[in-house]
Design a protein around this motif. Sequence first.
Motif, short mmCIF file in Angstrom:
data_model
loop_
_atom_site.label_atom_id
_atom_site.label_comp_id
_atom_site.label_asym_id
_atom_site.label_seq_id
_atom_site.Cartn_x
_atom_site.Cartn_y
_atom_site.Cartn_z
N LEU A 1 -70.62 -59.07 -75.93
CA LEU A 1 -70.42 -60.49 -76.19
C LEU A 1 -71.16 -60.84 -77.47
CD1 LEU A 1 -70.99 -61.80 -72.55
CD2 LEU A 1 -68.80 -61.37 -73.68
N ASP A 2 -70.41 -61.13 -78.52
CA ASP A 2 -71.00 -61.48 -79.81
C ASP A 2 -71.25 -62.98 -79.90
OD1 ASP A 2 -70.94 -58.83 -80.79
OD2 ASP A 2 -68.81 -59.04 -81.28
N ARG B 1 -65.92 -59.43 -77.55
CA ARG B 1 -65.54 -58.64 -78.72
C ARG B 1 -64.14 -58.04 -78.61
NH1 ARG B 1 -69.80 -54.23 -80.61
NH2 ARG B 1 -71.02 -56.16 -80.79
N PHE B 2 -63.73 -57.60 -77.41
CA PHE B 2 -62.46 -56.89 -77.28
C PHE B 2 -61.31 -57.80 -76.86
CE2 PHE B 2 -65.21 -53.12 -75.73
CZ PHE B 2 -65.59 -52.83 -77.03
N ARG C 1 -60.90 -48.37 -77.51
CA ARG C 1 -60.83 -47.40 -78.60
C ARG C 1 -60.31 -48.06 -79.88
NH1 ARG C 1 -58.67 -43.87 -75.76
NH2 ARG C 1 -56.47 -44.21 -76.30
N GLN C 2 -59.33 -48.94 -79.76
CA GLN C 2 -58.78 -49.63 -80.93
C GLN C 2 -59.85 -50.44 -81.65
OE1 GLN C 2 -55.59 -51.94 -79.33
NE2 GLN C 2 -54.25 -50.18 -79.02
N HIS C 3 -60.67 -51.16 -80.87
CA HIS C 3 -61.71 -51.98 -81.48
C HIS C 3 -62.83 -51.12 -82.07
CE1 HIS C 3 -59.68 -55.30 -79.46
NE2 HIS C 3 -60.39 -56.11 -80.21
N PHE D 1 -67.26 -58.23 -89.07
CA PHE D 1 -66.73 -59.50 -88.60
C PHE D 1 -65.35 -59.26 -87.99
CE2 PHE D 1 -70.26 -61.06 -90.31
CZ PHE D 1 -70.26 -61.66 -91.55
N ALA D 2 -65.06 -60.00 -86.92
CA ALA D 2 -63.70 -60.01 -86.36
C ALA D 2 -63.02 -61.26 -86.86
CB ALA D 2 -63.76 -60.00 -84.83
#
Length: 316
Positions: free
Chosen positions: A169-170, A246-247, A300-302, A312-313
């Motif tokens: 959790l960002d 995040r995901f 895995r993608q993230h 940064f997302a």
Amino acid sequence: MDVRRLDLLRELAERGSVTAVAEATGRTPSAVSQQLKVLEREAGVPLIERSGRGVVLTSAGHALARSATDVAIALERATSLWDEFRNHPSGEVTLMTFPTIGAALLPAVMLELSQVNGLVVHATDLDPELAEFADLTSDYDIVLAHTMPGVLPWGGRGLRAMPLLTEPLDIGLPADHRLAGRSHLTPADLVDESWLGVPPGFPFERILHAIEQQTGRRVRVTQRFSDMRIIEAFIEAGLGIAFVPRFTSGAVPDSIVLKPLRGVASARQIVALVRPDVAERLAVRTVLDVLVAQAARLERQHTESAPDATTFARRT
């Protein structure tokens, strides 16, 4: 003893009232009561007793209800074995999800499962409080739940919990925030900020408590929302900061940056909850296998797209 009457006793143990059992099984309360009385005669001992305006199980009733679970597991296991011989995971599976994991995971899951002939998955969503996830397993075959690592609000319920993701959790900040240039953030950086919180009882609330414990100061929560779209809009407007998964939150707008939090545990565990008898069904196990595989792909993608945790997302 009749298996169907045993199942009514098990439902009573889980749901707590004859009325709730009647609603769940499509019977009238009087019909449920009659079937339970027949079961008592078959057992030869009292299984339920009056308590106020309702009923509770006796010690013998609780013991027989546990046995009813064992019987249900055995029956589902036998049915599953036959399905495996036929190599045919057919039937309907009901699934309850919460919004963020539903948006991130379920489209790919449902697309893959649509290729399995005879298997139909009915999915819906709800964002319940932590303690309510376990109750939903009485009405849904699979319940996707989230909690903080090490916190098991459904413990002692006899449910099977299949891990899917441990999701960081960002901290979501406006891009022009004074902390936006930091590589990571600490509780001391954040304790005096205006926070966009979640409803009391939701998992993220525990991290705010941890920040308070570490800094010795109270966190100021100005607004509370369960919908990440509203939270993102408030962050963009400069009305506060918030935890952003995040995901599963999707890509965030360019006007928002995400920063990892260090100094307190900031992650959530996402699991699939299933009753032990339901978990024996081949159709349910097929859905669970696809959920696990797709969750691994999502993680895995993230990880591959952001090898540096400080990346940064953004929404493109």
